[in-house]
Scaffold this motif. Structure first.
Motif, short mmCIF file in Angstrom:
data_model
loop_
_atom_site.label_atom_id
_atom_site.label_comp_id
_atom_site.label_asym_id
_atom_site.label_seq_id
_atom_site.Cartn_x
_atom_site.Cartn_y
_atom_site.Cartn_z
N ASN A 159 0.83 -1.21 0.00
CA ASN A 159 0.00 0.00 0.00
C ASN A 159 0.86 1.26 0.00
OD1 ASN A 159 -2.30 -1.56 0.05
ND2 ASN A 159 -2.79 -1.15 2.19
N GLN A 179 2.17 1.82 -3.48
CA GLN A 179 1.15 2.28 -4.41
C GLN A 179 0.74 3.72 -4.15
OE1 GLN A 179 -2.85 0.32 -5.68
NE2 GLN A 179 -3.30 1.67 -3.97
N HIS A 188 -2.28 4.46 -13.00
CA HIS A 188 -2.05 3.03 -13.24
C HIS A 188 -2.35 2.74 -14.71
CE1 HIS A 188 -2.01 1.74 -8.91
NE2 HIS A 188 -2.57 2.94 -8.81
N MET A 195 -9.20 -5.81 -11.41
CA MET A 195 -8.97 -4.77 -10.41
C MET A 195 -10.22 -3.93 -10.12
SD MET A 195 -5.87 -5.15 -9.39
CE MET A 195 -5.49 -3.63 -8.54
N TRP A 211 -12.02 -3.52 -6.69
CA TRP A 211 -11.58 -2.62 -5.62
C TRP A 211 -12.44 -1.36 -5.56
CZ3 TRP A 211 -8.90 -4.45 -1.84
CH2 TRP A 211 -8.05 -5.54 -2.06
N TRP A 227 -6.45 3.08 -4.60
CA TRP A 227 -6.65 2.67 -5.99
C TRP A 227 -7.73 3.53 -6.64
CZ3 TRP A 227 -10.33 0.57 -9.29
CH2 TRP A 227 -9.83 0.03 -10.49
N LYS A 234 -6.59 5.85 -14.01
CA LYS A 234 -6.34 4.58 -14.67
C LYS A 234 -6.42 4.77 -16.19
CE LYS A 234 -8.83 3.74 -11.45
NZ LYS A 234 -9.05 4.45 -10.15
#
Length: 196
Positions: free
Chosen positions: A46, A49, A55, A65, A68, A88, A93
């Motif tokens: 964590n 990240q 990402h 993913m 999440w 996240w 993304k």
């Protein structure tokens, strides 16, 4: 650990994954349950990240993913899982897919194909580091010379076959920057990619 230093001009592109001792991220049946981290490893991951702002995913890993953000039970499994889910969800993304019509998570955009130049531009303009996930997408980035670091959690498991962490016929030098062992037998290795 992630944010670029004051003198740096570019964000780093970091390939991070869990892998078996013999170099696979999933076995030949697609199973990676043997790589589930315990609480200490999860908390450490964590922290890694948290410094990433974006990402990069292929379709299959992205679809895995999305839980999440879409499955509250997953984040409710532990404090570490909740922390991971929040971090996240806060990150941008980019998903590379010709088949995916639209994203199912916030802060997500679809690109139809992976090309090196837009990623180079993103590294120059990004304020925070980027994480690339998925062996196939990472292979393209590694071959294009875009990956700055490889980070791998080596699991105390030999699976014999499956999806490799690194692509075949890739030759490049690595400098070890950091290593850390955990009580569950996992070992974290952080390498700078220095070229062939």
């Amino acid at each position: 650990m992630y944010p670029p230093g004051k003198g740096d001009t570019m964000a780093r592109l970091i390939y991070c994954s869990f892998a078996s001792l013999d170099g696979y991220i999933a076995d030949e049946n697609g199973d990676f349950g043997w790589a589930v981290p315990d609480a200490r490893v999860h908390a450490f991951a964590n922290e890694l990240q948290r410094g990433a702002g974006t990402h990069l995913y292929g379709r299959r890993l992205y679809e895995a993913m999305t839980a999440w953000e879409t499955d509250p039970d997953l984040a409710g499994q532990s404090p570490e899982a909740r922390e991971f889910a929040l971090d996240w969800q806060a990150a941008d993304k980019i998903v590379y897919s010709r088949a995916l019509a639209s994203p199912v998570t916030a802060r997500t955009r679809i690109e139809r194909e992976f090309t090196a130049e837009p990623v180079r531009e993103l590294k120059i303009t990004a304020e925070r580091d980027l994480i690339i996930g998925g062996a196939e997408l990472a292979a393209h980035a590694l071959r294009a010379g875009l990956v700055d670091e490889c980070q791998v959690f080596v699991c105390p498991m030999v699976v014999g076959a499956g999806k490799r962490y690194l692509p075949e016929r890739l030759r490049t030098r690595l400098d070890l920057l950091e290593q850390r062992g955990f009580g569950n037998g996992m070992v974290y290795l952080r390498y700078r990619v220095t070229g062939s």
